[in-house]
Design an enzyme around this catalytic site. Structure first.
Site, PDB file in Angstrom:
ATOM      1  N   ARG A 104     -26.957  -8.508  -1.419  1.00  2.00           N
ATOM      2  CA  ARG A 104     -26.382  -7.261  -0.924  1.00  2.00           C
ATOM      3  C   ARG A 104     -26.722  -6.096  -1.852  1.00  2.00           C
ATOM      4  NH1 ARG A 104     -19.940  -6.658  -0.270  1.00  2.00           N
ATOM      5  NH2 ARG A 104     -20.058  -6.668  -2.556  1.00  2.00           N
ATOM      6  N   TYR A 122     -21.855   2.371   2.786  1.00  2.00           N
ATOM      7  CA  TYR A 122     -22.155   1.062   3.363  1.00  2.00           C
ATOM      8  C   TYR A 122     -20.864   0.415   3.833  1.00  2.00           C
ATOM      9  CZ  TYR A 122     -20.469  -2.564   0.107  1.00  2.00           C
ATOM     10  OH  TYR A 122     -19.703  -3.431  -0.610  1.00  2.00           O
ATOM     11  N   PHE A 214     -22.721  -6.287  -7.543  1.00  3.25           N
ATOM     12  CA  PHE A 214     -23.306  -4.951  -7.551  1.00  3.25           C
ATOM     13  C   PHE A 214     -22.230  -3.878  -7.472  1.00  3.25           C
ATOM     14  CE2 PHE A 214     -24.811  -1.266  -5.175  1.00  3.25           C
ATOM     15  CZ  PHE A 214     -25.973  -0.922  -5.846  1.00  3.25           C
ATOM     16  N   ASP A 215     -21.281  -4.034  -6.550  1.00  2.00           N
ATOM     17  CA  ASP A 215     -20.219  -3.038  -6.359  1.00  2.00           C
ATOM     18  C   ASP A 215     -19.411  -2.843  -7.632  1.00  2.00           C
ATOM     19  OD1 ASP A 215     -20.920  -4.519  -3.912  1.00  2.00           O
ATOM     20  OD2 ASP A 215     -19.476  -3.213  -2.923  1.00  2.00           O
ATOM     21  N   THR A 216     -18.975  -3.971  -8.203  1.00  2.00           N
ATOM     22  CA  THR A 216     -18.131  -3.906  -9.389  1.00  2.00           C
ATOM     23  C   THR A 216     -18.858  -3.236 -10.541  1.00  2.00           C
ATOM     24  OG1 THR A 216     -16.994  -5.934  -8.715  1.00  2.00           O
ATOM     25  CG2 THR A 216     -16.779  -5.252 -11.017  1.00  2.00           C
TER      26      THR A 216
END
Length: 450
Positions: A104, A122, A214-216
């Site tokens: 992702r 997203y 990735f988000d974190t």
């Protein structure tokens, strides 16, 4: 954070200066969309059409700006490409991007880095998050108020339907982030986020993960750099058919927490590159003629000084068991001085990264020499007055000498070793960079930031 509250002519501006603000994005009728919503997918042939059409209808009905929907295919092996082709043929606002590797984070990095839309978002393909939160999510980015925005399932006003297992995992992960990385945002893994494009161009090269972490990682780095993160409470209904492997994802996330925590602790991340022009840089809040940070620096220096004095006394007592007083004092002071300079560099004066670290340590050793002269002279005077002083008397004399040396050390640190942080010179506030400048900066510097 930056605001344009002080902008404009007049005595207020002359006195206080300005804090550059993000530009409010115009609603013009040009060909470039304001919003690009990315939907990462992997083998989603059943849900893709329903999701994209539902999102498209919602944006047409409620979103007052031009938009684009980008399907980011993470190497699907089913008929997802064919379904995406039908959608792009039917809906002019939809485009399709194919990646030959899964992840992702990799999909978001690829699409966001290439997008020309000023606001990038997203969401998950299952549409677990109610779409009524989309406009509140991106509005602060369009207005220029915030740099990133996230949907949160863990605020008091969020309404969430999911099983106890996922609820426990989410909250436990949140506790881990708060305890280990001092994160203040409430929900790192909700698949509902947005970021301004010029911020993404500088922030994404710092983010290493290509999967679920990735988000974190992006949020932690943004928060540490002083970027403004806007949180939106969401209504969220769990998808029972989700293909996310919880245990494997949790293990990868924990590895990511360790890696990022280590990088932050060692100062290997160039977060100062984000602090200006995007983050909360104290240099943008200076008042001419007013020294900033003295009270905070005194508190930090006292805390570091107390701990380093205790460390020094422990070292001295240890070295004293096999050496004379002067040798034990010199060794203990040398070791504690290096640790003291490193701690004050980061905690008291806020210097991060390795830039000029060797120079700072060299200057710290000069300060150490002055402290050594004071403490050694005190010991010499004590031994001249008494041929066999008690160990407690030696410690008392050393404490007094160290107090005098500490005052001098703070003055030298503030005025000589870390003068930029101690006495910032008045600066002309820099305006927010143009997209062209951000692109140029990204092209020349992204390699060094990784």
């Amino acid at each position: 954070m930056r605001t344009d509250s002080f902008e404009g002519p007049g005595p207020t501006t002359a006195r206080f200066g300005t804090l550059p603000a993000r530009e409010h994005l115009p609603a013009g009728s040009g060909g470039v969309p304001i919003l690009d919503v990315v939907i990462p997918v992997y083998n989603e042939e059943k849900d893709l059409g329903v999701c994209v059409r539902g999102l498209h209808d919602h944006l047409v009905d409620t979103f007052p700006y031009r938009f684009r929907i980008t399907i980011a295919d993470n190497a699907s092996t089913d008929t997802t490409p064919r379904e995406a082709g039908l959608l792009t043929a039917d809906l002019p606002e939809v485009r399709y991007v194919r990646l030959e590797q899964k992840g992702r984070g990799r999909a978001l990095r690829t699409v966001w880095s290439a997008s020309d839309a000023p606001v990038l978002a997203y969401m998950d393909v299952d549409l677990s998050t109610d779409l009524n939160a989309l406009l509140p999510l991106v509005a602060p980015l369009i207005s220029g108020h915030s740099d990133l925005a996230i949907g949160s399932r863990l605020t008091r006003s969020s309404r969430v339907v999911r099983g106890p297992k996922r609820e426990f995992i989410s909250r436990a992960y949140n506790v881990i982030l708060r305890g280990s990385l001092q994160a203040r945002f409430s929900d790192a893994q909700c698949g509902f986020k947005a970021i301004r494009r010029e911020v993404a161009q500088v922030l994404l090269p710092l983010v290493e993960d290509t999967g679920w972490f990735f988000d974190t990682e992006m949020l932690v780095l943004a928060e540490r750099a002083g970027l403004r993160i806007h949180e939106v409470p969401v209504d969220w209904v769990d998808d029972p058919d989700s293909t996310v492997h919880i245990v494997r994802t949790a293990a990868e996330d924990l590895k990511g927490v360790w890696r990022v925590g280590k990088a932050l602790a060692t100062g290997s991340l160039a977060l100062d590159r984000l602090a200006r022009p995007f983050g909360d840089d104290p240099r943008d809040r200076r008042l001419p003629g007013v020294p900033r940070g003295l009270a905070r620096q005194l508190v930090g220096f006292c805390v570091v000084g107390g701990l380093s004095t205790l460390f020094y006394l422990l070292l001295y007592s240890g070295f004293r068991t096999f050496s004379g007083a002067q040798v034990a004092n010199a060794l203990a002071l040398l070791v504690s001085a290096v640790a003291n300079t490193s701690a004050n560099r980061r905690l008291t004066f806020g210097v991060r990264g390795r830039d000029r670290a060797v120079r700072h340590q060299a200057q710290g050793l000069v300060v150490f020499g002055i402290g050594l002269a004071l403490t050694s002279g005190s010991l010499m005077a004590l031994h001249a007055a008494s041929s066999a002083p008690a160990h407690s008397t030696e410690l008392a004399v050393l404490i007094a000498a160290n107090l005098a040396a500490t005052v001098l050390r703070f003055l030298l640190f503030r005025a000589w070793v870390f003068p930029d942080q101690a006495h910032p010179a008045p600066a002309t506030p820099s305006p927010a960079p143009s997209p062209q400048a951000a692109q140029a900066w990204d092209a020349t510097e992204s390699g060094s930031l990784r």
